[in-house]
Design an enzyme around this catalytic site. Structure first.
Site, PDB file in Angstrom:
ATOM      1  N   HIS A  18      -5.471   9.446  17.400  1.00 28.91           N
ATOM      2  CA  HIS A  18      -7.542   9.244  17.886  1.00 28.91           C
ATOM      3  C   HIS A  18      -7.923   9.727  16.913  1.00 28.91           C
ATOM      4  CE1 HIS A  18      -6.009  11.046  22.114  1.00 28.91           C
ATOM      5  NE2 HIS A  18      -6.818   9.953  22.105  1.00 28.91           N
ATOM      6  N   LYS A  42      -8.050  12.618  37.304  1.00 28.04           N
ATOM      7  CA  LYS A  42      -7.127  12.313  36.243  1.00 28.04           C
ATOM      8  C   LYS A  42      -6.380  13.970  35.851  1.00 28.04           C
ATOM      9  CE  LYS A  42      -8.223   8.498  33.498  1.00 28.04           C
ATOM     10  NZ  LYS A  42      -7.921   7.692  32.018  1.00 28.04           N
ATOM     11  N   ARG A  91      -1.567   0.791  20.783  1.00 23.43           N
ATOM     12  CA  ARG A  91      -0.785   1.346  20.407  1.00 23.43           C
ATOM     13  C   ARG A  91       0.318  -0.080  19.993  1.00 23.43           C
ATOM     14  NH1 ARG A  91      -0.844   6.838  23.813  1.00 23.43           N
ATOM     15  NH2 ARG A  91      -0.879   5.382  25.023  1.00 23.43           N
ATOM     16  N   SER A 129      -1.658  11.712  24.286  1.00 25.67           N
ATOM     17  CA  SER A 129      -1.543  12.866  24.752  1.00 25.67           C
ATOM     18  C   SER A 129      -1.087  13.527  25.924  1.00 25.67           C
ATOM     19  CB  SER A 129      -3.119  12.658  25.270  1.00 25.67           C
ATOM     20  OG  SER A 129      -3.947  11.993  24.295  1.00 25.67           O
TER      21      SER A 129
END
Length: 160
Positions: A18, A42, A91, A129
């Site tokens: 990030h 989430k 990514r 993450s």
């Protein structure tokens, strides 16, 4: 002044991937607004306030970066901030299909809002993450993946 909103999700936690995207965005835009989503569905590990605080601490001293928590539609948040675009990191090719759908939905919600995709530096392309949380939860070394502020917060969270 040209502004962009970086939205990589909940930042639970913020990674060096990030941070790399923010650095790249700062070369292209005058202001990078990091949007930290509340996203209670989430079930983030850290509260919104904790995540905003960590992200702010990570970027303190960078006058181009603003950090704000929000709840609601990202397109509406970007409108409120007079942002020209939303920045998303990709990514791998597998990320693109979902990101393409989000970009089209955001364009539907605000036809003037662009989506920009950047890839992180190769050395961060595998970091997520969720992987960082898993490694940290099992006592692994995450110093290569996160800022020391985040590392300490994760260690504290997992020692509770």
């Amino acid at each position: 002044m040209k502004k962009i909103v970086l939205y990589p999700g909940t930042f639970d936690p913020i990674t060096k991937g990030h941070m790399d995207l923010v650095k790249r965005a700062c070369r292209l835009f005058d202001t990078v607004i990091i949007a930290v989503a509340e996203s209670p569905s989430k079930k983030p590990m850290f509260t919104l306030e904790e995540r905003v605080s960590m992200v702010r601490e990570t970027f303190k001293g960078n006058s181009q970066v603003e950090v704000e928590g929000f709840n609601g539609l990202l397109a509406h948040f970007a409108q409120e901030k007079d942002a020209l675009a939303i920045l998303r990191g990709i990514r791998a090719v597998s990320d693109f299909e979902f990101e393409f759908q989000l970009a089209n939905m955001n364009r539907h919600l605000d036809p003037n809002l662009e989506s920009i995709f950047l890839t992180p530096s190769e050395k961060y392309s595998y970091i997520s993450s969720s992987l960082v949380r898993e490694v940290a939860s099992l006592g692994g070394d995450i110093t290569a993946f996160v800022d020391p502020i985040v590392q300490k917060a994760l260690q504290k969270k997992f020692s509770e």
